[in-house]
Design a protein around this motif. Structure first.
Motif, PDB file in Angstrom:
ATOM      1  N   VAL A 276       0.835  -1.207   0.000  1.00 44.71           N
ATOM      2  CA  VAL A 276       0.000   0.000   0.000  1.00 44.71           C
ATOM      3  C   VAL A 276       0.868   1.255   0.000  1.00 44.71           C
ATOM      4  O   VAL A 276       0.605   2.222  -0.719  1.00 44.71           O
ATOM      5  N   GLN A 277       1.932   1.220   0.783  1.00 47.37           N
ATOM      6  CA  GLN A 277       2.771   2.414   0.894  1.00 47.37           C
ATOM      7  C   GLN A 277       3.511   2.736  -0.403  1.00 47.37           C
ATOM      8  O   GLN A 277       4.030   3.835  -0.565  1.00 47.37           O
ATOM      9  N   ARG A 278       3.548   1.798  -1.331  1.00 41.40           N
ATOM     10  CA  ARG A 278       4.221   2.101  -2.605  1.00 41.40           C
ATOM     11  C   ARG A 278       3.276   2.783  -3.590  1.00 41.40           C
ATOM     12  O   ARG A 278       3.669   3.196  -4.666  1.00 41.40           O
ATOM     13  N   GLY A 279       2.054   2.863  -3.224  1.00 42.43           N
ATOM     14  CA  GLY A 279       1.111   3.674  -4.017  1.00 42.43           C
ATOM     15  C   GLY A 279       0.462   2.936  -5.182  1.00 42.43           C
ATOM     16  O   GLY A 279       0.651   1.736  -5.385  1.00 42.43           O
ATOM     17  N   ILE A 280      -0.281   3.704  -5.941  1.00 51.13           N
ATOM     18  CA  ILE A 280      -1.086   3.134  -7.030  1.00 51.13           C
ATOM     19  C   ILE A 280      -0.197   2.642  -8.165  1.00 51.13           C
ATOM     20  O   ILE A 280       0.731   3.342  -8.587  1.00 51.13           O
ATOM     21  N   ARG A 281      -0.504   1.465  -8.642  1.00 49.20           N
ATOM     22  CA  ARG A 281       0.242   0.905  -9.770  1.00 49.20           C
ATOM     23  C   ARG A 281      -0.654   0.583 -10.956  1.00 49.20           C
ATOM     24  O   ARG A 281      -0.181   0.366 -12.056  1.00 49.20           O
ATOM     25  N   CYS A 282      -1.933   0.469 -10.719  1.00 51.99           N
ATOM     26  CA  CYS A 282      -2.839   0.022 -11.792  1.00 51.99           C
ATOM     27  C   CYS A 282      -3.146   1.161 -12.755  1.00 51.99           C
ATOM     28  O   CYS A 282      -3.044   2.331 -12.397  1.00 51.99           O
ATOM     29  N   LYS A 283      -3.571   0.749 -13.949  1.00 48.79           N
ATOM     30  CA  LYS A 283      -4.002   1.762 -14.927  1.00 48.79           C
ATOM     31  C   LYS A 283      -5.474   2.039 -14.672  1.00 48.79           C
ATOM     32  O   LYS A 283      -6.329   1.170 -14.892  1.00 48.79           O
ATOM     33  N   LEU A 284      -5.745   3.211 -14.234  1.00 45.58           N
ATOM     34  CA  LEU A 284      -7.115   3.548 -13.848  1.00 45.58           C
ATOM     35  C   LEU A 284      -7.617   4.721 -14.671  1.00 45.58           C
ATOM     36  O   LEU A 284      -6.824   5.446 -15.283  1.00 45.58           O
ATOM     37  N   GLN A 285      -8.892   4.902 -14.616  1.00 46.21           N
ATOM     38  CA  GLN A 285      -9.479   6.053 -15.307  1.00 46.21           C
ATOM     39  C   GLN A 285     -10.715   6.522 -14.530  1.00 46.21           C
ATOM     40  O   GLN A 285     -11.517   5.704 -14.059  1.00 46.21           O
ATOM     41  N   VAL A 286     -10.846   7.816 -14.417  1.00 48.38           N
ATOM     42  CA  VAL A 286     -12.072   8.389 -13.854  1.00 48.38           C
ATOM     43  C   VAL A 286     -13.010   8.597 -15.027  1.00 48.38           C
ATOM     44  O   VAL A 286     -12.606   9.134 -16.059  1.00 48.38           O
ATOM     45  N   PHE A 287     -14.218   8.138 -14.905  1.00 45.37           N
ATOM     46  CA  PHE A 287     -15.150   8.254 -16.032  1.00 45.37           C
ATOM     47  C   PHE A 287     -16.538   8.620 -15.522  1.00 45.37           C
ATOM     48  O   PHE A 287     -16.852   8.417 -14.346  1.00 45.37           O
ATOM     49  N   PHE A 288     -17.337   9.140 -16.404  1.00 49.16           N
ATOM     50  CA  PHE A 288     -18.699   9.505 -16.010  1.00 49.16           C
ATOM     51  C   PHE A 288     -19.601   8.303 -16.255  1.00 49.16           C
ATOM     52  O   PHE A 288     -19.701   7.796 -17.361  1.00 49.16           O
ATOM     53  N   THR A 289     -20.227   7.848 -15.181  1.00 50.08           N
ATOM     54  CA  THR A 289     -21.021   6.615 -15.299  1.00 50.08           C
ATOM     55  C   THR A 289     -22.318   6.887 -16.064  1.00 50.08           C
ATOM     56  O   THR A 289     -22.951   7.926 -15.863  1.00 50.08           O
ATOM     57  N   PRO A 290     -22.703   5.956 -16.896  1.00 51.23           N
ATOM     58  CA  PRO A 290     -23.962   6.182 -17.632  1.00 51.23           C
ATOM     59  C   PRO A 290     -25.193   5.890 -16.784  1.00 51.23           C
ATOM     60  O   PRO A 290     -26.299   6.218 -17.178  1.00 51.23           O
TER      61      PRO A 290
END
Ligand code: SAM
Length: 890
Positions: free
Chosen positions: A706-720
């Motif tokens: 957890v302390q190494r932080g985010i590693r995944c490819k993420l996206q903020v999106f507007f939900t339909p």
């Protein structure tokens, strides 16, 4: 039980109306806050304000058209309220002995299996169990069809005289009659608080009542509460339908539709041992719920009402459509504008109406309405014209001032309360504020906020189709004010397509505009000079400074704070992500006690002697002590299957879930209420403990995920689906993957409540993120101190987790407390791990653990659109719900 005698009295008075404590409590609390504990206001007119507020609360619940009982309930409440205004309630009156005359109001037999709406008044028998303590009987209750006693009596009660009424009430507990399965009526004494019943004393009372109960006040209640619904108030009971007034005349008759003893799910009852109150919901889940975000302005109003018939050309806003339409027209009014901007004829309304309040005050009010029910209100504070001391009050100031005025002048419950009058007063408030020199500084700041956006509009040809010369002062033109320019109304924007927008160009221009100082009073003058006759024209496209920023961070919403970039995308409408300050780690707001000192972490609590990767060591080091079977992580960096499953079942499995209850719950304490609620329970959780800076191991040690932080490819999106923004993964994530931590400001719960109250009192409507409690440890030690009872609020400062939406029960992520720098458990990190393999482009969700029935909780309840078959906020039959639950957990 409350100890404050005034609280007791209020309960008593409401009880006499058939309103249970459970209904009274939350409303009373709110009122105490609203009135700043001014009991006189609450007690006035025999607690009329309180009863009114409770009534409103009930009314505001999602109506169930099929639930006739609801109408009856509300109707009875109305009747009782009318009674109340004639009959003073004595504080020593015994509770709950008002009888409802057998009579003619027929409640249709409930044959559906659906759970009932939580109208609590008829269920006071269960109220006593109403705490959220697990209740073994809940399963039975939930599984069996809910039934409600049938109230046969519907005679409008009368009050022959106050004296007589009081005598009646003070008499011995009277029997009520229950109709047994065979249809016989048996009398039995019912304890106080079993049912909402109505008082009468004799036949002559009834005669009186036929004439008196349908009085103005009752009719006004009817009108207020049941607009457009089916017969709410029966005609005065015809003579032949009058009840038998003999021996049973003071009895209440219930009839169980199927002749079984009635069993109800009280609103607080839970389906077995569920952490998150797994319980079928009463609110109908409809796909066409209005979306909050679809608000759009609709019209331009010419302040000059003389030409009102020609002046209103409206723009269609289709609230029912999920996808907002691209801007189809400009906003204009008056013939002089028609050539400038084309208006689609199909969008114009034939049936617009414009109402103007007579000009007898320094301000005028115009209300435009269309056949589709759209309304625009325009406040024209005429006396401001040309005033050198004019400045723009903030919306907060205006609302606060208006609120004070309401409390002072109307005390809210004035039966002649007129919104029109209130709006006129609002104009006056505006005028007062706008000319009050003490607010000038703040107002200037607000103007500064607005102008860059306008400047941008001027320069960015093509944004929303605004032509070079068509932008006008957005918030003031000739003394007319358009409320949308309060920044609270930012969401109230005209939709504009993103496609034609050259993002880079826009950002450049905006920054340029700000750098060049194109803001402030200079701009204001420029706006004042704008010539648009007497029209208020709303520019079709306005970008607020926050939106500029959002655009700027389109490729990375984290502003470079994380190891990975996280972009945002909205292919549903033209909304921008809400503005917030991205922080990758929790920050203390003010009073929270969080001690990160090296000295606090004792040698025996960290692996000083380890080197490299602790996971490779033959004997697990001390940092694995919190987890039963060695470290929680695999060498690949996932949470171990058995540990994960354990965490999942602890929070989801009704058999395993375990709530613990504080003796003195900090959450309840922090509300600073006169009436302290018992602890509602906290879920027991398993912790992960990670190695930390004092440990000897490497930063890449497998016990530091957890302390190494985010590693995944993420996206903020507007939900339909209407949930607003959400978070999704752009790659497949194996089960047990760490996704992100919930990051926000660390607040004490007291601070959080203060924040919440401020927000409520300032009527702020902005969407805000969900606070999470760090309560995993609260019940393990004695009394938790206020400064150690913490929560995380990511409304203003937060990370990507603030976009994660809720899903009931079967979410694809679970939150696990992770201990990193502090050995004590009152502060910890909350990390999200996948509960199963998650496909690319799947939305990431977690179960907020929200109780959709409980309005008295730190978080605000919303209509859930999670789509889960275990949704706790959906109307479904009990049996199906239970089936789903057992399918899931065997
Ligand atoms: C932590 S925020 C999540 C991000 C939020 N959707 C946004 O647009 O910023 C929580 C809020 O999102 C909305 N939300 C989350 N889950 C939802 C759901 N299952 N159904 C409807 N709204 C939801 C609610 O408005 C809630 O107060």
């Amino acid at each position: 039980m409350p100890t404050n005698p005034r609280v007791v009295k209020a309960f008593r008075a409401m009880k006499a109306l058939g309103i249970s404590e459970k209904q009274v409590k939350p409303v009373l609390k709110k009122m105490l806050k609203l009135y700043e504990k001014n009991w006189e206001l609450i007690e006035e007119e025999n607690y009329r304000a309180l009863a009114d507020a409770i009534f409103d609360e009930e009314e505001s619940k999602v109506p169930d058209e099929n639930d006739d009982a609801t109408v009856s309930d509300s109707f009875l409440l109305m009747v009782m309220l009318c009674m109340l205004s004639c009959l003073p309630i004595s504080s020593d009156m015994p509770l709950g002995y008002f009888d409802l005359q057998e009579g003619t109001f027929e409640e249709k037999t409930r044959i559906s299996n659906e759970p009932e709406r939580p109208f609590k008044r008829l269920r006071r028998g269960q109220d006593g169990q109403g705490s959220s303590q697990p209740n073994n009987s809940d399963l039975v209750l939930a599984g069996s069809p809910s039934r409600k006693p049938k109230v046969e009596g519907k005679v409008l009660p009368g009050a022959k005289s106050q004296k007589q009424s009081l005598e009646t009430r003070n008499s011995q507990p009277r029997p009520i009659s229950l109709q047994n399965p065979a249809g016989n009526i048996s009398s039995q004494t019912v304890s106080p608080g079993c049912l909402a019943v109505q008082e009468h004393s004799s036949q002559s009372d009834l005669s009186d009542m036929d004439g008196t109960l349908l009085s103005d006040s009752l009719l006004s209640w009817k009108q207020r509460s049941y607009k457009g619904k089916e017969p709410l108030l029966p005609e005065p009971a015809p003579q032949e339908k009058r009840p038998n007034l003999k021996g049973s005349s003071q009895a209440v008759h219930f009839k169980d539709p199927v002749g079984q003893p009635s069993a109800f799910l009280s609103p607080k009852q839970k389906v077995p041992h569920s952490r998150a109150l797994i319980k079928p919901k009463d609110e109908p889940f409809t796909g066409d719920m209005p979306f909050e975000d679809a608000r759009q302005p609709i019209a331009i109003i010419r302040p000059d009402s003389a030409s009102k018939e020609q002046s209103l050309i409206q723009r269609v806003s289709s609230r029912k459509q999920h996808h907002q339409e691209p801007p189809a027209s400009q906003f204009l009014a008056g013939e002089d504008m028609e050539d400038n901007v084309p208006v689609s004829s199909s969008l114009a309304r034939d049936s617009c109406e414009l109402a103007t309040i007579p000009e007898d005050s320094p301000a005028s009010l115009e209300i435009a309405t269309s056949a589709l029910g759209e309304v625009k209100i325009s406040l024209s504070c005429n006396s401001m014209l040309g005033r050198p001391d004019f400045h723009m009050p903030s919306q907060d100031e205006l609302l606060q001032s208006m609120q004070d005025k309401c409390l002072r002048s109307y005390k809210i419950l004035d039966p002649n309360f007129s919104v029109m009058q209130m709006l006129k007063d609002m104009c006056e408030c505006f005028l007062d504020l706008a000319t009050d020199p003490s607010h000038e500084h703040e107002s200037q700041e607000r103007i500064l906020n607005v102008t860059p956006a306008l400047d941008l509009l001027k320069k960015s040809v093509g944004v929303g189709g605004i032509k070079e010369n068509n932008h006008v002062p957005a918030y003031v033109a000739r003394g007319s004010v358009d409320a949308r320019h309060f920044d609270e109304m930012a969401a109230f924007q005209i939709p504009r397509p993103l496609q034609p927008l050259n993002v880079l160009e826009v950002v450049q221009v905006s920054e340029e505009a700000i750098e060049n100082g194109c803001s402030g009073s200079g701009k204001v003058n420029e706006f004042r000079d704008a010539e648009f006759g007497s029209l208020i024209v709303v520019p079709q496209s306005q970008l607020t400074p926050d939106e500029f920023r959002s655009l700027h961070y389109r490729t990375d919403i984290t502003k470079g704070e994380e190891m990975v970039e996280i972009p945002w995308l909205n292919d549903v409408n033209s909304e921008f992500p809400p503005f917030f300050n991205y922080i990758p780690r929790n920050l203390i707001f003010q009073n929270a006690y969080v001690n990160f000192t090296l000295s606090q972490t004792r040698a025996e609590n960290c692996c000083l002697a380890c080197i490299g990767n602790c996971l490779l060591s033959s004997t697990p080091c001390v940092c694995s002590n919190d987890t039963e079977h060695g470290f929680a992580y695999t060498l690949e960096g996932f949470v171990k299957e058995d540990f994960l499953e354990d965490c999942i079942s602890l929070t989801r499995d009704p058999q395993r879930q375990c709530l613990s209850y504080c003796r003195d719950c900090p959450l309840e304490r922090s509300k600073n209420d006169e009436i302290l609620e018992p602890c509602k329970g906290h879920v027991k959780r398993k912790y992960i403990e990670e190695c930390w800076s004092k440990c000897g191991c490497h930063k890449q040690c497998g016990n530091r995920v957890v302390q190494r932080g985010i590693r995944c490819k993420l996206q903020v999106f507007f939900t339909p689906e209407g949930k607003g923004w959400g978070l999704r993964t752009l790659e497949m994530l194996p089960k047990g993957t760490f996704v992100c931590e919930y990051v926000g400001e660390i607040l004490t719960n007291k601070e959080f409540y203060e924040r919440k109250m401020q927000r409520t009192s300032s009527s702020k409507t902005e969407k805000h993120a969900y606070p999470v409690l760090l309560d995993a440890d609260w019940c393990l030690k004695g009394v938790v101190k206020d400064e150690e009872a913490l929560c995380l609020d990511s409304t203003f400062y937060g990370n990507i987790a603030r976009f994660i939406n809720h899903r009931c029960l079967d979410a694809n992520m679970i939150e696990i407390p992770v201990k990193i720098e502090t050995p004590d458990h009152h502060y910890y990190h909350l990390a999200f791990f996948t509960t199963r393999e998650v496909n690319a482009l799947e939305e990431l969700t977690w179960d907020y653990g929200i109780d959709f029935d409980d309005t008295d909780q730190p978080v605000e309840v919303f209509p859930c659109r999670c789509g889960s078959k275990f949704c706790r906020n959906m109307k479904r039959s009990n049996s199906k719900f239970i089936l789903n639950l057992y399918e899931a957990w065997g």
